[in-house]
Design a protein around this motif. Structure first.
Motif, PDB file in Angstrom:
ATOM      1  N   TYR A  82      55.292  23.460  41.035  1.00 42.28           N
ATOM      2  CA  TYR A  82      54.043  23.268  40.473  1.00 42.28           C
ATOM      3  C   TYR A  82      52.924  22.931  41.419  1.00 42.28           C
ATOM      4  O   TYR A  82      51.995  23.614  41.573  1.00 42.28           O
ATOM      5  N   VAL A  83      53.300  22.053  42.318  1.00 45.74           N
ATOM      6  CA  VAL A  83      52.498  21.795  43.427  1.00 45.74           C
ATOM      7  C   VAL A  83      52.100  23.209  44.334  1.00 45.74           C
ATOM      8  O   VAL A  83      51.017  23.047  44.763  1.00 45.74           O
ATOM      9  N   GLN A  84      53.232  23.761  44.674  1.00 47.79           N
ATOM     10  CA  GLN A  84      53.147  25.091  45.140  1.00 47.79           C
ATOM     11  C   GLN A  84      51.974  26.027  44.787  1.00 47.79           C
ATOM     12  O   GLN A  84      51.380  26.686  45.328  1.00 47.79           O
ATOM     13  N   MET A  85      52.089  26.112  43.071  1.00 48.73           N
ATOM     14  CA  MET A  85      51.198  27.030  42.643  1.00 48.73           C
ATOM     15  C   MET A  85      50.052  26.680  42.625  1.00 48.73           C
ATOM     16  O   MET A  85      48.973  27.542  42.921  1.00 48.73           O
ATOM     17  N   ILE A  86      49.643  25.307  42.544  1.00 45.81           N
ATOM     18  CA  ILE A  86      48.616  24.600  42.506  1.00 45.81           C
ATOM     19  C   ILE A  86      47.791  24.816  43.960  1.00 45.81           C
ATOM     20  O   ILE A  86      46.514  25.534  44.034  1.00 45.81           O
ATOM     21  N   GLU A  87      48.439  24.763  44.840  1.00 46.81           N
ATOM     22  CA  GLU A  87      48.151  25.024  46.419  1.00 46.81           C
ATOM     23  C   GLU A  87      47.463  26.651  46.596  1.00 46.81           C
ATOM     24  O   GLU A  87      46.613  26.743  47.373  1.00 46.81           O
ATOM     25  N   ARG A  88      48.835  27.448  45.973  1.00 49.04           N
ATOM     26  CA  ARG A  88      48.217  28.894  46.349  1.00 49.04           C
ATOM     27  C   ARG A  88      47.058  29.157  45.375  1.00 49.04           C
ATOM     28  O   ARG A  88      46.034  30.077  45.846  1.00 49.04           O
ATOM     29  N   ALA A  89      46.738  28.611  44.204  1.00 54.14           N
ATOM     30  CA  ALA A  89      45.547  29.056  43.302  1.00 54.14           C
ATOM     31  C   ALA A  89      44.339  28.320  44.221  1.00 54.14           C
ATOM     32  O   ALA A  89      43.312  29.079  44.371  1.00 54.14           O
ATOM     33  N   GLU A  90      44.439  27.104  44.936  1.00 49.60           N
ATOM     34  CA  GLU A  90      43.420  26.648  45.537  1.00 49.60           C
ATOM     35  C   GLU A  90      42.960  27.476  46.788  1.00 49.60           C
ATOM     36  O   GLU A  90      41.807  27.801  47.217  1.00 49.60           O
ATOM     37  N   GLU A  91      43.954  27.885  47.537  1.00 51.32           N
ATOM     38  CA  GLU A  91      43.736  28.881  48.691  1.00 51.32           C
ATOM     39  C   GLU A  91      43.350  29.925  48.184  1.00 51.32           C
ATOM     40  O   GLU A  91      42.066  30.442  49.020  1.00 51.32           O
ATOM     41  N   SER A  92      43.390  30.745  47.145  1.00 58.27           N
ATOM     42  CA  SER A  92      42.882  31.905  46.851  1.00 58.27           C
ATOM     43  C   SER A  92      41.591  31.673  46.435  1.00 58.27           C
ATOM     44  O   SER A  92      40.621  32.491  46.573  1.00 58.27           O
ATOM     45  N   GLN A  93      41.180  30.636  45.556  1.00 55.81           N
ATOM     46  CA  GLN A  93      39.802  30.443  45.196  1.00 55.81           C
ATOM     47  C   GLN A  93      39.045  30.171  46.312  1.00 55.81           C
ATOM     48  O   GLN A  93      37.891  30.705  46.558  1.00 55.81           O
ATOM     49  N   ARG A  94      39.438  29.256  47.448  1.00 56.80           N
ATOM     50  CA  ARG A  94      38.755  29.180  48.610  1.00 56.80           C
ATOM     51  C   ARG A  94      38.224  30.539  49.357  1.00 56.80           C
ATOM     52  O   ARG A  94      37.256  30.696  49.520  1.00 56.80           O
ATOM     53  N   ARG A  95      39.565  31.442  49.429  1.00 56.03           N
ATOM     54  CA  ARG A  95      39.152  32.469  49.929  1.00 56.03           C
ATOM     55  C   ARG A  95      38.168  33.342  49.272  1.00 56.03           C
ATOM     56  O   ARG A  95      37.202  34.248  49.958  1.00 56.03           O
ATOM     57  N   ALA A  96      38.221  33.302  47.934  1.00 60.26           N
ATOM     58  CA  ALA A  96      37.404  34.124  47.014  1.00 60.26           C
ATOM     59  C   ALA A  96      35.855  33.421  47.390  1.00 60.26           C
ATOM     60  O   ALA A  96      34.865  34.370  47.323  1.00 60.26           O
ATOM     61  N   ASP A  97      35.802  32.097  47.336  1.00 60.62           N
ATOM     62  CA  ASP A  97      34.554  31.701  47.547  1.00 60.62           C
ATOM     63  C   ASP A  97      33.984  32.122  48.762  1.00 60.62           C
ATOM     64  O   ASP A  97      32.534  32.217  49.005  1.00 60.62           O
ATOM     65  N   LEU A  98      34.723  32.402  49.652  1.00 60.95           N
ATOM     66  CA  LEU A  98      34.307  32.963  51.312  1.00 60.95           C
ATOM     67  C   LEU A  98      34.125  34.351  51.174  1.00 60.95           C
ATOM     68  O   LEU A  98      33.604  34.983  52.403  1.00 60.95           O
TER      69      LEU A  98
END
Length: 123
Positions: A82-98
Motif C-alpha cells: 500500500y505504501v509503495q502504491m501511494i508513493e508511485r501515485a504521488e510521484e506520478s502526480q508530481r511529474r504530471a504537475d510539472l
C-alpha cells in the motif's frame, strides 16, 4: 473463510485478508480486516451512512460507504504494498504537475481508442 478476528498472536497474511473479504463484504468483516489506525474513521463514516440512509429512506449512502471501505481494506491488506502504491501515485502526480510524461496515454486518446474498438466490434 470470513474476516473474523484471528487467534491471539496470529497476524493474517495479505492473501488471507483478501480471501476473507472476497467471501464476506459485510461491515463487520471489513472492519475486522482494516488496520487499527482506520477503525475510528470507518466507525464514524459507517454510522453517518446508516443515519443518512435512515433519514433519506435510501440505502445508497450505506452501500457506497461499505464499498469504499471494502476497497480500503483490500488495498491495505499488505501495508508495504500500500505504501509503495501511494508513493508511485504521488510521484506520478508530481511529474504530471510539472508537465513531465507519466508513462500513460492521455485520457482523450484512450477514450477515442475505446470508442473505435467498440465501433469496430459492432460491425
Amino acid at each position: 473463510m470470513t474476516a473474523q478476528p484471528h487467534e491471539p498472536g496470529h497476524r493474517p497474511t495479505p492473501d488471507e485478508i483478501r480471501a476473507s473479504l472476497r467471501d464476506d463484504r459485510s461491515p463487520r468483516a471489513i472492519r475486522a480486516a482494516l488496520p487499527v489506525e482506520d477503525l475510528d474513521a470507518f466507525d464514524r463514516q459507517y454510522r453517518e451512512a446508516v443515519r443518512k440512509a435512515g433519514d433519506e429512506l435510501d440505502l445508497t449512502p450505506l452501500h457506497e460507504c461499505v464499498e469504499t471501505w471494502w476497497r480500503h481494506a483490500v488495498l491495505k491488506a499488505d501495508p508495504a504494498e500500500y505504501v509503495q502504491m501511494i508513493e508511485r501515485a504521488e510521484e506520478s502526480q508530481r511529474r504530471a504537475d510539472l508537465g513531465e510524461p507519466t508513462g500513460g496515454i492521455p485520457w482523450d486518446e484512450a477514450f477515442e481508442a475505446r470508442l473505435r474498438s467498440k465501433a469496430h466490434k459492432g460491425r
